[in-house]
Write an enzyme that holds these catalytic residues in place. Structure first.
Site, PDB file in Angstrom:
ATOM      1  N   ASN A   1       0.839  -1.199   0.000  1.00 54.46           N
ATOM      2  CA  ASN A   1       0.000   0.000   0.000  1.00 54.46           C
ATOM      3  C   ASN A   1       0.871   1.245   0.000  1.00 54.46           C
ATOM      4  O   ASN A   1       1.680   1.396  -0.937  1.00 54.46           O
ATOM      5  CB  ASN A   1      -1.110  -0.038   1.073  1.00 54.46           C
ATOM      6  N   ASP A   2       0.775   2.125   0.957  1.00 50.76           N
ATOM      7  CA  ASP A   2       1.368   3.463   0.846  1.00 50.76           C
ATOM      8  C   ASP A   2       2.836   3.490   0.394  1.00 50.76           C
ATOM      9  O   ASP A   2       3.646   2.727   0.921  1.00 50.76           O
ATOM     10  CB  ASP A   2       1.376   4.163   2.213  1.00 50.76           C
TER      11      ASP A   2
ATOM     12  N   ASP B   1       2.158   8.403  10.689  1.00 45.99           N
ATOM     13  CA  ASP B   1       2.649   8.796   9.361  1.00 45.99           C
ATOM     14  C   ASP B   1       3.475  10.088   9.396  1.00 45.99           C
ATOM     15  O   ASP B   1       3.133  11.086   8.737  1.00 45.99           O
ATOM     16  CB  ASP B   1       1.495   8.934   8.348  1.00 45.99           C
TER      17      ASP B   1
ATOM     18  N   GLN C   1       4.696   0.316   1.987  1.00 43.41           N
ATOM     19  CA  GLN C   1       4.052  -0.618   2.911  1.00 43.41           C
ATOM     20  C   GLN C   1       3.880  -1.956   2.200  1.00 43.41           C
ATOM     21  O   GLN C   1       3.331  -2.018   1.088  1.00 43.41           O
ATOM     22  CB  GLN C   1       2.688  -0.066   3.335  1.00 43.41           C
TER      23      GLN C   1
ATOM     24  N   SER D   1       3.493   3.781   8.001  1.00 40.93           N
ATOM     25  CA  SER D   1       4.072   4.767   7.081  1.00 40.93           C
ATOM     26  C   SER D   1       4.945   5.808   7.758  1.00 40.93           C
ATOM     27  O   SER D   1       4.825   6.094   8.944  1.00 40.93           O
ATOM     28  CB  SER D   1       2.944   5.447   6.309  1.00 40.93           C
TER      29      SER D   1
HETATM   30  N1  DQQ Z   1      -1.715   3.067   5.873  1.00 44.35           N
HETATM   31  C1  DQQ Z   1      -2.478   4.238   6.165  1.00 44.35           C
HETATM   32  C2  DQQ Z   1      -1.586   5.003   7.092  1.00 44.35           C
HETATM   33  C3  DQQ Z   1      -0.889   3.934   7.862  1.00 44.35           C
HETATM   34  C4  DQQ Z   1      -0.654   2.909   6.816  1.00 44.35           C
HETATM   35  C5  DQQ Z   1      -2.882   4.955   4.939  1.00 44.35           C
HETATM   36  C6  DQQ Z   1      -0.547   1.515   7.329  1.00 44.35           C
HETATM   37  O1  DQQ Z   1      -2.258   5.886   7.921  1.00 44.35           O
HETATM   38  O2  DQQ Z   1       0.313   4.361   8.436  1.00 44.35           O
HETATM   39  O3  DQQ Z   1      -3.184   4.103   3.887  1.00 44.35           O
HETATM   40  O4  DQQ Z   1      -0.258   0.631   6.260  1.00 44.35           O
END
Ligand code: DQQ
Length: 514
Positions: free
Chosen positions: A61-62, A180, A78, A123
């Site tokens: 993901n991120d 984050d 991520q 993140s």
């Molecule tokens: N994904 C969210 C963030 C977090 C992360 C946003 C965890 O807030 O840190 O997609 O994978």
């Protein structure tokens, strides 16, 4: 020497078997067989993008901590190396000399059993502290901020033994989240903006400062969703109760704050005065709902480059069956637009992927008919289309169409309603995928031509419209001949000024042929 393909094989075997669970001997052979099967499955998957960055397999993901370091672009993200679902987050790592071609590197961060990131390394960002690349990220659970450094050129990362460096949200604040971090340097101090929010009040970004990245003092909020900026009667949490992944940076003579509101990705341009950010202009970084949690970096050319996570638009079961989920967007170079909005365009480096080129010029586009253009089409393309919309109500491109039109996706500029949309109603005959239209406000000026720059890459569509709006979407056509391309108009006729189409070269062994 381990070849790129060998590395990917080893890496995927490790991913499949679990990083600490790969024993010697028999289990290793079983692991490699599983890996071989996974590689075959991924290689033959027509939905798997070919020129976008993504992990060798499993979940991403991120984007995290993109950084330009000693002539190379480093991207972290991520990543769950153990399956195509979000669990026990690691930081995957890839490196590129040119923003386009990537090499996977070993995983940068993994949860430490018993540590403050035991349930996941969420993140964060990357900075260089007195010459030492440093990651600042969120450990869970609870959400705390941690630090790791690399002394060997970003290859391996040593976590600070005193983690976490921020153990709790500010005293007395009942936050909806605390994660984050985004860190930057100001004079002789480090500043840290962190995503947060308060229930019933809305999202906010909190600001900290530090001399050494270790000892942090809370200052105040940097920016928050404010009731006074909303139409009367509107709920103050309409901009989200939690702002994730804040990205804060100077852009021309303004500052920009990008936050992910657990729905949209909202950017604000405005003034940064006395360490408060006051938005003056707001918009959406993407009109679709497939683009999320973007992060930016500055490269040696001084360009501000934004990357986002393109999430899936199909069921968990379909993701599980595929063995992968999540794609990194193409890079977007950010500038301040002439209208005071955020302007976004792909960097010229992308053109290195262009292969065979075809061009169509000056074509009347008649309302009502949706003919396919002969001899053009594909599922890995860059398309530039310029339309003179005339008095048409809507004009656009039809992509990924079967010859009979049973599967097709429409990219439409609705002039009457001032919208840019990707209509996915007929994108796939499969029942397991997202449908309906995605998009948002996009108005063409008087006498302005519509300039669509569209990147098709298997299940990914990324659209740049007149360099001022982006729309990212996911489609999963089920038919092998869903490759056709056409133009259309509604209401009245329009004219296609020009259409340029390039086949794009794959960058990765996502679809191995042997
Ligand atoms: N994904 C969210 C963030 C977090 C992360 C946003 C965890 O807030 O840190 O997609 O994978």
């Amino acid at each position: 020497m381990v070849s790129r393909r060998d590395f990917l094989n080893l890496s995927a075997a490790t991913l499949l078997a679990g990083r600490n669970a790969l024993p010697r001997g028999t289990s290793m052979r079983v692991g490699l067989m599983k890996n071989e099967l996974l590689q075959r499955r991924l290689a033959g998957d027509p939905q798997r993008p070919q020129y976008h960055l993504m992990p060798p397999a499993n979940w991403m993901n991120d984007p995290n901590g993109p950084i330009f370091w000693k002539g190379q672009y480093h991207m972290f993200y991520q990543h769950n190396p153990n399956g195509p679902f979000p669990e026990s987050m690691n930081w995957g790592h890839a490196v590129s000399p040119d923003l386009v071609h990537w090499k996977h590197l070993p995983i940068a961060l993994s949860p430490t059993p018993g540590g403050p990131d035991k349930d996941g390394c969420w993140s964060g960002c990357a900075v260089v502290d007195r010459g030492v690349p440093t990651l600042i990220y969120t450990g869970v659970f609870p959400q705390v901020q941690c630090l790791a450094r690399s002394e060997d050129g970003l290859m391996t990362w040593r976590k600070f033994t005193g983690n976490p460096v921020i153990a709790t949200p500010p005293q007395g604040m009942e936050t909806t989240g605390f994660r984050d971090p985004c860190v930057w340097r100001e004079a002789d101090e480090w500043l840290l903006a962190i995503g947060s929010g308060i229930k019933g009040q809305g999202g906010m970004v909190l600001l900290y400062r530090s001399k050494d990245l270790i000892q942090w003092d809370y200052l105040h909020f940097l920016c928050k969703g404010r009731k006074e900026e909303l139409p009367p009667g509107e709920d103050p949490v309409s901009t989200g109760e939690m702002w994730e992944c804040p990205d804060f940076f100077p852009l021309a003579d303004k500052h920009a704050l990008i936050v992910s509101t657990q729905g949209a990705v909202v950017y604000s341009l405005g003034a940064y005065v006395n360490r408060y950010f006051r938005p003056e202009h707001q918009g959406k970084a993407d009109l679709g709902d497939s683009y999320y949690a973007p992060r930016s970096m500055v490269d040696e050319k001084g360009r501000r480059i934004l990357w986002g996570w393109i999430r899936e638009g199909r069921s968990d079961a379909a993701q599980h069956a595929a063995g992968w989920a999540g794609v990194m967007s193409l890079p977007r170079v950010l500038t301040l637009g002439p209208d005071g909005a955020l302007a976004m365009a792909p960097p010229p480096e992308i053109e290195a992927l262009r292969g065979k080129h075809q061009r169509v010029e000056s074509l009347p586009v008649l309302p009502g008919s949706f003919p396919l253009l002969k001899g053009v089409g594909g599922d890995g393309l860059e398309i530039h289309a310029e339309f003179e919309p005339g008095t048409s109500e809507a004009v656009g491109l039809m992509v990924r169409s079967t010859p009979d039109g049973k599967e097709q996706t429409l990219i439409t500029c609705h002039r009457s309603s001032g919208q840019l949309l990707v209509d996915r109603e007929r994108s796939s005959l499969s029942q397991d995928v997202g449908r309906g239209a995605q998009g948002g406000p996009f108005a063409l000026g008087e006498d302005e031509t519509l300039k669509l720059r569209v990147f098709l890459d298997a299940s990914v569509i990324e659209i740049f419209a007149n360099d001022r709006a982006c729309l990212t979407s996911r489609i999963y056509p089920s038919q092998a001949d869903s490759l056709g391309l056409g133009v259309f108009a509604r209401g009245n006729k329009a004219r296609l000024k020009s259409l340029d189409i390039w086949e794009m070269r794959p960058i990765s062994p996502n679809r191995l042929t042997t």
